[in-house]
Design a protein around this motif. Structure first.
Motif, PDB file in Angstrom:
ATOM      1  N   VAL A 143       0.854  -1.183   0.000  1.00 14.63           N
ATOM      2  CA  VAL A 143       0.000   0.000   0.000  1.00 14.63           C
ATOM      3  C   VAL A 143       0.892   1.236   0.000  1.00 14.63           C
ATOM      4  O   VAL A 143       1.647   1.462   0.942  1.00 14.63           O
ATOM      5  N   VAL A 144       0.821   2.017  -1.053  1.00 13.36           N
ATOM      6  CA  VAL A 144       1.589   3.255  -1.173  1.00 13.36           C
ATOM      7  C   VAL A 144       0.646   4.420  -0.929  1.00 13.36           C
ATOM      8  O   VAL A 144      -0.350   4.583  -1.647  1.00 13.36           O
ATOM      9  N   VAL A 145       0.940   5.219   0.094  1.00 15.70           N
ATOM     10  CA  VAL A 145       0.118   6.382   0.417  1.00 15.70           C
ATOM     11  C   VAL A 145       0.731   7.600  -0.261  1.00 15.70           C
ATOM     12  O   VAL A 145       1.879   7.964   0.015  1.00 15.70           O
ATOM     13  N   ASP A 146      -0.010   8.206  -1.123  1.00 18.54           N
ATOM     14  CA  ASP A 146       0.491   9.346  -1.895  1.00 18.54           C
ATOM     15  C   ASP A 146       0.954  10.465  -0.964  1.00 18.54           C
ATOM     16  O   ASP A 146       0.229  10.892  -0.062  1.00 18.54           O
ATOM     17  N   GLY A 147       2.185  10.913  -1.160  1.00 14.59           N
ATOM     18  CA  GLY A 147       2.718  12.016  -0.372  1.00 14.59           C
ATOM     19  C   GLY A 147       3.423  11.610   0.900  1.00 14.59           C
ATOM     20  O   GLY A 147       4.056  12.450   1.548  1.00 14.59           O
ATOM     21  N   LEU A 148       3.340  10.341   1.282  1.00 14.10           N
ATOM     22  CA  LEU A 148       4.005   9.862   2.501  1.00 14.10           C
ATOM     23  C   LEU A 148       5.092   8.870   2.103  1.00 14.10           C
ATOM     24  O   LEU A 148       4.806   7.822   1.533  1.00 14.10           O
ATOM     25  N   GLU A 149       6.338   9.194   2.420  1.00 14.91           N
ATOM     26  CA  GLU A 149       7.465   8.359   2.009  1.00 14.91           C
ATOM     27  C   GLU A 149       8.384   8.009   3.169  1.00 14.91           C
ATOM     28  O   GLU A 149       9.536   7.637   2.954  1.00 14.91           O
ATOM     29  N   VAL A 155      -7.158   6.729   3.656  1.00 15.95           N
ATOM     30  CA  VAL A 155      -7.595   8.030   4.137  1.00 15.95           C
ATOM     31  C   VAL A 155      -6.649   8.467   5.255  1.00 15.95           C
ATOM     32  O   VAL A 155      -6.427   7.716   6.214  1.00 15.95           O
ATOM     33  N   GLU A 156      -6.071   9.660   5.114  1.00 21.29           N
ATOM     34  CA  GLU A 156      -5.281  10.207   6.215  1.00 21.29           C
ATOM     35  C   GLU A 156      -6.221  10.933   7.169  1.00 21.29           C
ATOM     36  O   GLU A 156      -6.827  11.955   6.797  1.00 21.29           O
ATOM     37  N   SER A 158     -13.206   6.273  14.357  1.00 18.78           N
ATOM     38  CA  SER A 158     -12.545   5.609  13.231  1.00 18.78           C
ATOM     39  C   SER A 158     -13.199   5.951  11.900  1.00 18.78           C
ATOM     40  O   SER A 158     -12.579   5.786  10.845  1.00 18.78           O
ATOM     41  N   ASN A 159     -14.430   6.426  11.946  1.00 16.35           N
ATOM     42  CA  ASN A 159     -15.127   6.845  10.730  1.00 16.35           C
ATOM     43  C   ASN A 159     -14.770   8.305  10.452  1.00 16.35           C
ATOM     44  O   ASN A 159     -15.066   9.187  11.262  1.00 16.35           O
ATOM     45  N   PRO A 160     -14.138   8.588   9.326  1.00 17.68           N
ATOM     46  CA  PRO A 160     -13.727   9.974   9.054  1.00 17.68           C
ATOM     47  C   PRO A 160     -14.874  10.972   9.156  1.00 17.68           C
ATOM     48  O   PRO A 160     -14.667  12.117   9.564  1.00 17.68           O
ATOM     49  N   ALA A 161     -16.086  10.553   8.795  1.00 14.34           N
ATOM     50  CA  ALA A 161     -17.230  11.466   8.834  1.00 14.34           C
ATOM     51  C   ALA A 161     -17.602  11.859  10.260  1.00 14.34           C
ATOM     52  O   ALA A 161     -18.274  12.877  10.470  1.00 14.34           O
ATOM     53  N   ASP A 162     -17.182  11.057  11.236  1.00 11.92           N
ATOM     54  CA  ASP A 162     -17.537  11.332  12.634  1.00 11.92           C
ATOM     55  C   ASP A 162     -16.501  12.191  13.350  1.00 11.92           C
ATOM     56  O   ASP A 162     -16.693  12.557  14.511  1.00 11.92           O
ATOM     57  N   ILE A 163     -15.394  12.495  12.698  1.00 12.50           N
ATOM     58  CA  ILE A 163     -14.336  13.288  13.329  1.00 12.50           C
ATOM     59  C   ILE A 163     -14.707  14.761  13.265  1.00 12.50           C
ATOM     60  O   ILE A 163     -14.784  15.351  12.183  1.00 12.50           O
TER      61      ILE A 163
END
Length: 721
Positions: free
Chosen positions: A269-275, A320-321, A365-370
């Motif tokens: 899994v490659v997360v775009d922008g995180l290296e 999702v970050e 854990s649900n992004p919509a609930d943050i």
């Protein structure tokens, strides 16, 4: 320890029971833990696996086999499993039932043909469990057993790429790997005999991939997770050299049966922008999601960890970050060190440093609930581990330490932050050590810029505010680390305080837990802002703490703290101390090119030695060695491949040649740390005798405790033929 110590001494520190984190069972009635103690009378170590009755806070012995380790619960009942190492290099999987702790019978569920550790289990069905362990694999993928390996007739080692050596060992062809199998409850065919668990043959999940996990030298259970849906793990990118890169990825291997008949290729899994580096991969309780931590910058081991969610493991490429921000820095200015799931999968629990403490936070854990930043659940001490208190409850079982307590277990209802219910304290809140929380306080003082610096203050247990006490000024390593409200068996402030010092531990520029900008600000500033912060701290103590005698001050540090002792020695602050102690510190900045993880100096010093020579030399302690004149103890270990032993020898040679009172202590069998109890006792004896001598305090032990001191032969007539 059941008897209160009359005084907290190094012997008390080093012989005190060292307790692991607690692991509750599914019903929340019992908690497994392991404990080790060392006896300076018999010069031997004792290991036990014990089980704690949570209601009564009483513990019972499970086994005192010194070769037993890694205890874990099997499923929802009272069956437990642990690993037992053998003299032939093999490992036995031992199973026992704890329904009756007065009659514990164990048996072998299987033998693994090599040394393994870090066992994890996951339920597949009512009578079958997935098992994963960590072991070293040979180049062909087999589990490596050093007792069976062919003996080499020569000792030479040939390398064509980095690493050559790492931490305290030379690289070999073997690599860490995760092996898996099944633990199955087999029906007994013998009358009046119980069913027993049987372990299947193990399969190397990473065979032929070129991937190594856990990441050496310190990765363990925090680098992989096991679920009925498969294995999640983190590993450095195999296409990048690990000596000059921290780049890592999350991987997932979907496995259905765990029979080993076929193992799918790991999905990267490659997360775009995180290296950057990765850690803490955790699969959700229902096996459908995963979460892990990853840094943004490659080559920077102290960058901020971002919380990355995989909402659907059947499509792991969608990530999702959590807590992201438009400026790319992240909305939360903390760097969590671990993440875990609630029982229902609706909440994530994060452990992160905050103002010198290891705090537990919660986040939907649900992004919509943050709707905001993570919610703080604890306020004091340092959380070392958390687990569900039971399978049917939202409560948490928390393992923690503090500056006066080496291990305590608590229960917390997340709906009631800060209201921890103490279950068990190994040291009775420090009382068995003769310590109390009243000895601990903290201060803030102006730093080199428009900010304040935090420091812990630890006073003697018999502190009298009308008296003045010499200062022991301790500088931490890292440099991206911090003095925290936590226990240590290597650098314990209370040991120094009980000698008669007021111990102050500043967290200057570069320290963690005060925001990422504060951490990052040490880059290319090793002897700059942090040094000024430390100077200003000394001045604040002198001018504001009437009970501290700065005319009898001593300073000590290890690793980066050792570098800072050498830097202080060459600068004006060095003349303010009666004595200094450097443990495994930098003397010559250019020699950091001989270190193992080269990405570290390349990042912190702004580039390579050949491209940024002036920057490397700017903060080089050896450049100011002509100013050295304060009495100085140098300690350096021969197995320290992070900072080669020549650094300590060079510093000692300078002191001796300049006629500065000095002493050199080395351990041929220790690495960057001193881990063996007998060696650690000698370390403490030499260090305390050294600083006490110059601070005007009685020696900790006369004649350095009887340890041999090598003196040169000064006269020819001393030679014996």
């Amino acid at each position: 320890m059941t008897v209160r110590a009359s005084k907290f001494t190094p012997e008390v520190l080093l012989s005190a029971p060292r307790r692991s984190s607690g692991k509750p069972n599914a019903r929340g009635t019992l908690a497994l833990f392991s404990v080790t103690t060392y006896s300076f009378e018999s010069h031997s170590r004792k290991s036990e696996i014990r089980v704690l009755d949570i209601a009564s806070s009483q513990s019972h012995l499970v086994t005192d086999d010194e070769k037993a380790s890694d205890p874990n619960w099997i499923g929802d009942g009272n069956d437990v499993v642990w690993l037992k190492s053998g003299s032939d290099g093999k490992t036995t999987l031992v199973v026992a039932n704890l329904s009756d702790t007065s009659k514990i019978h164990s048996y072998s569920a299987g033998v693994i043909d090599g040394p393994v550790s870090n066992i994890k289990l996951a339920k597949i069905s009512d009578d079958a469990f997935a098992v994963a362990v960590v072991g070293q694999a040979t180049p062909d993928g087999a589990l490596y057993n050093p007792e069976k390996a062919p003996k080499q007739q020569s000792t030479g080692k040939v390398y064509t790429s980095l690493f050559v050596r790492h931490w305290d060992y030379y690289l070999s062809p073997q690599r860490n790997s995760i092996f898996y199998g099944r633990l199955t409850l087999e029906p007994s065919h013998v009358t009046n005999s119980s069913d027993k668990y049987t372990l299947s043959k193990l399969t190397n999940s990473l065979k032929g991939t070129g991937i190594e996990s856990p990441i050496p030298p310190f990765g363990g259970t925090d680098h992989f997770d096991l679920s009925s849906s498969g294995i999640a793990f983190v590993a450095k990118d195999p296409d990048e050299n690990p000596a000059t890169n921290t780049k890592a990825h999350f991987y997932f291997i979907p496995i259905k049966t765990f029979t080993g008949l076929s193992t799918p290729e790991p999905i990267k899994v490659v997360v775009d922008g995180l290296e950057g580096a990765c850690t803490s991969p955790v699969i959700s309780p229902d096996g459908t999601k995963a979460v892990f931590l990853q840094m943004k910058k490659n080559g920077y081991e102290s960058d901020k960890n971002r919380v990355i969610l995989i909402p659907d493991l059947t499509n792991p490429f969608q990530t999702v970050e959590l807590l992201a921000s438009e400026n790319g820095k992240g909305a939360w200015d903390s760097s969590p060190s671990s993440v875990s799931w609630s029982n229902d999968g609706n909440t994530l629990y994060l452990v992160a440093e905050a103002t010198g403490r290891g705090i537990l936070f919660s986040l939907p854990s649900n992004p919509a609930d943050i709707k905001g930043l993570p919610k703080k659940l604890t306020t004091t001490g340092t959380v070392s581990d958390i687990a569900a208190a039971s399978k049917s409850s939202n409560e948490l079982f928390i393992s923690s330490t503090s500056l006066v307590d080496n291990s305590y277990y608590s229960i917390l209802d997340p709906a009631k932050p800060g209201e921890l219910k103490l279950i068990s304290s190994s040291s009775k809140g420090g009382k068995t050590f003769g310590l109390s929380q009243d000895q601990v306080s903290d201060i803030w003082f102006p730093g080199a810029g428009d900010y304040k610096v935090h420091a812990w203050v630890v006073k003697p247990s018999n502190f009298d505010s009308s008296k003045k006490y010499p200062l022991a000024y301790l500088i931490h390593g890292g440099p991206q680390g911090a003095w925290a409200e936590s226990w240590s068996t290597r650098w314990n402030p209370a040991v120094f305080a009980e000698q008669g010092y007021v111990v102050i531990t500043p967290n200057p520029t570069g320290s963690t837990s005060y925001g990422q900008d504060f951490v990052d600000a040490i880059q290319e500033e090793w002897g700059g802002r942090p040094y000024t912060d430390i100077v200003k701290g000394f001045e604040y103590i002198r001018d504001n703490l009437s009970y501290v005698d700065t005319d009898r001050a001593v300073a000590l540090g290890a690793s980066y703290g050792g570098y800072m002792m050498n830097w202080i020695q060459g600068n004006p602050l060095g003349r303010k101390f009666k004595a200094l102690v450097t443990h495994d510190g930098v003397f010559s900045m250019a020699n950091q090119i001989s270190s193992d993880e080269l990405y570290f100096p390349f990042h912190d010093l702004g580039g390579t030695l050949w491209d940024k020579r002036a920057q490397w030399e700017r903060w080089d302690p050896s450049r100011l060695s002509g100013n050295w004149e304060t009495p100085h103890l140098i300690i350096h270990n021969e197995l320290d491949y992070r900072l080669p032993v020549s650094e300590g020898l060079a510093a000692f040679n300078v002191l001796q040649k300049r006629g500065v009172p000095s002493m050199y202590l080395t351990f041929p069998d220790e690495n960057h740390w001193v881990l063996k109890p007998e060696n650690s006792l000698q370390w403490h004896t030499v260090v305390l005798n050294w600083i006490n001598k110059f601070a005007g305090l009685p020696p900790y032990k006369e004649n350095n405790g009887g340890y041999e001191v090598n003196e040169p032969i000064k006269k020819m007539q001393d030679l014996k033929v």
